[in-house]
Design an enzyme around this catalytic site. Sequence first.
Site, PDB file in Angstrom:
ATOM      1  N   ASN A 172       2.092 -16.598  21.840  1.00 26.36           N
ATOM      2  CA  ASN A 172       2.198 -16.280  20.131  1.00 26.36           C
ATOM      3  C   ASN A 172       1.593 -17.510  19.332  1.00 26.36           C
ATOM      4  OD1 ASN A 172       4.957 -17.264  18.179  1.00 26.36           O
ATOM      5  ND2 ASN A 172       3.987 -15.133  17.932  1.00 26.36           N
ATOM      6  N   TRP A 191       3.487 -11.244  11.101  1.00 24.70           N
ATOM      7  CA  TRP A 191       3.228 -10.864  12.456  1.00 24.70           C
ATOM      8  C   TRP A 191       3.694 -11.757  13.500  1.00 24.70           C
ATOM      9  CZ3 TRP A 191      -0.079  -6.550  13.815  1.00 24.70           C
ATOM     10  CH2 TRP A 191      -0.294  -6.377  15.143  1.00 24.70           C
ATOM     11  N   ASP A 225       7.524 -12.243  13.210  1.00 23.52           N
ATOM     12  CA  ASP A 225       8.448 -11.001  13.726  1.00 23.52           C
ATOM     13  C   ASP A 225       8.180 -11.168  15.594  1.00 23.52           C
ATOM     14  OD1 ASP A 225       9.014  -9.891  11.512  1.00 23.52           O
ATOM     15  OD2 ASP A 225       7.464  -8.532  11.402  1.00 23.52           O
ATOM     16  N   GLU A 226       6.960 -11.546  16.080  1.00 23.58           N
ATOM     17  CA  GLU A 226       6.806 -11.739  17.438  1.00 23.58           C
ATOM     18  C   GLU A 226       7.986 -12.802  17.728  1.00 23.58           C
ATOM     19  OE1 GLU A 226       2.119 -10.768  18.439  1.00 23.58           O
ATOM     20  OE2 GLU A 226       2.893 -12.781  18.216  1.00 23.58           O
ATOM     21  N   LEU A 227       7.946 -13.928  16.889  1.00 22.13           N
ATOM     22  CA  LEU A 227       8.968 -14.990  17.304  1.00 22.13           C
ATOM     23  C   LEU A 227      10.436 -14.353  17.273  1.00 22.13           C
ATOM     24  CD1 LEU A 227       9.177 -18.096  17.868  1.00 22.13           C
ATOM     25  CD2 LEU A 227       9.629 -18.234  15.642  1.00 22.13           C
TER      26      LEU A 227
END
Length: 796
Positions: free
Chosen positions: A14, A78, A81-83
Amino acid sequence: MKSSSSQSYDVFPNFRGEDVRHSLVSHLRKELDRKFINTFNDNRIERSRKITPELLLAIENSRISLVVFSKNYASSTWCLDELVKIQECYEKLDQMVIPIFYKVDPSHVRKQTGEFGMVFGETCKGRTENEKRKWMRALAEVAHLAGEDLRNWRSEAEMLENIAKDVSNKLFPPSNNFSDFVGIEAHIEALISMLRFDSKKARMIGICGPSETGKTTIGRALYSRLKSDFHHRAFVAYKRKIRSDYDQKLYWEEQFLSEILCQKDIKIEECGAVEQRLKHTKVLIVLDDVDDIELLKTLVGRIRWFGSESKIVVITQKRELLKAHNIAHVYEVGFPSEELAHQMFCRYAFGKNSPPHGFNELADEAAKIAGNRPKALKYVGSSFRRLDKEQWVKMLSEFRSNGNKLKISYDELDGKGQDYVACLTNGSNSQVKAEWIHLALGVSILLNIRSDGTTILKHLSYNRSMAQQAKIWWYENLERVCKKYNICGIDSSTDGGGSTYGQCSNSQFQRNMDASPGGNKTSNQSTKDSPRASQVEKEKIEYCEPHVYITPAIFSDGTRAPKYVESSSRRVTQVHHAKTWWPENCEKVYENHNNIYGIDRSIDGGDKFEGKSKVSDGGLDGKDQGSMYGQSSNSELQINMDADNRRCEPVSEMLFKNYNVCSPNGLTDVNCSNPQSQRKLDASLKKDKIVHEWIRTGSGFFFDFQGPKSIVSAAQVDEKNFEYCEQGVYITLGILSGGIIVLKHLEFSRRMAQQAKVWWSENWIKVYQEHNICGIDKSFDGRFDDRRVIRQLRPN
């Protein structure tokens, strides 16, 4: 588009692409690839304002997430949100997460302050409170986890190498298969110190010690511990397979390079490719069980062949081999101390270093049975695992028997040692002293020295090609050995069967092998002093307690008579000046001496003859002749081996040659190594009226045999003919109509039994076609419980 997340990943990265995609992350991917770590790659995913289900699934299916916090990380919704998803998987799925701080202060990430906080504030404009709370919580919790900060490293490369190593260790932790080997950590630490990881120089060391001290286990544990630090690595246990030295070296180099470079089927045209391809490469190489100096010269000829920081470990029993290869740093491995051996036994038996309450005395006795040999400790300890106290007492009683002790000793041998088994048991009234003599070419011989000073020497070989090497050694050295150890007999059988079974390969020195309690006869004595075969007293041919071993011998005047190779200490048979064993003209022996009724050709000499103990001119005394024990495995030599030739009709020589019939008087002589089972087998066969009639008349389809049509079908073979034989001996019986064929196979360990199974699975059809065998047992210990195996192996 089709999802690329249908598979699981080792690592999900990430990061903010604009900051680190073509710098830190690119180098990180390279380090992970070198360690064969499967990393998710999002290059082909189309970016949008909202995170896609594809990415969410990829995060869930990854084992570790690497979060790279950079200056502009928080500018990407982005990434944030991944985190959030990563933090959720950390809490709910126990996923591992490693934060990496790239040119950013970790406290600024945790608290969203400083320059990082300013960027995050801009991103939060226009967002809902719920979104902002999720992002802030994820940033705070992930940034609190243990990770790496570039500011703490001298270079980016060092940090990335350490991260890749850490990830590899988490994904592929060192094996704990060696935890029961008590004291192994001390060995590993000593070896790591000897390898000098504080030096940039390549280094080669040796591990040396007696057989069965755990050298291979230590080597594998060391390799497991170090392999994550080396992209190019190999644990090598090659043996010579090709006669041509040059072709063998090419083959070794091709196999070695294919393994260490992770490339299939590498082909080379000339030797020397190892140095050419690896001289700038950091490698880890462990060479196990090395007994060929040419292997060392071919694969690790010089330390300069390999790149800096390379580590090479050579494991061998032969210290002189290490010296010949100029390996100065050698780690000696000995047998464990009594205390460590006891702990090792307890690890296998109880799963901890000491016995539970009430098992102390039992554990002490069991550990003493195994001694201080790691494999024996493992075998015995595992045998007691999860048994209650009553079962322990019963199992200890079984282990006190000679058979189980032999099995323990045999299981201690390594793969090569198990190709040569040397074992002997004397009468219980004898004081036996045993010592191993390690002979040339890896042959092991066990000398048993009796209380009267005479010596029995037994050599058992299961590998025909290796037996040939043993014969060469015996031819050159037997006289010296016989004189030194007062040897009075030797068996040089190869594999428990075949035409060479029981033949001595040392005929030149056989005359020196007839030691008597009075001393050895020399080879220079005149033949006129040699007794003729006719002078051999009949009472010499008799039952002399268990462990009697009879073999025919040829006198110096050309006559022949039976000879005891082993007898009990109370009855020592003296037959002088035997020059060789009987490889030909055996019929003459039986014509001149019809009191000869058979030969014991068993592996361990432990079979005893059934029936009465003496032989008379008319055959065995008494009505119940029992079984003709010790039938020859050589059909041509067995024709006249019947106790009562006068009542036995001549037998078709063709049938003996083609079908290896065990005795001329028919089906009652199917031979088994267990007397009790043999009687049952004989009795069952005698009940067959057709068989009985055939034996009585000496005619019928036996003499008119034309082919398979005369053989009863496999379905008609009574499975009770497959008898159980004691002490873990592996017997295979193939019985034709009534028992014409007997196939006998002896195995002493599960490993060798497995090898036999592999061989049979590949060749049994051919064997059945050639010998018309109706059934075969594939079990390890002769317990024919699995009838499916027998049915499966029957021919159509």
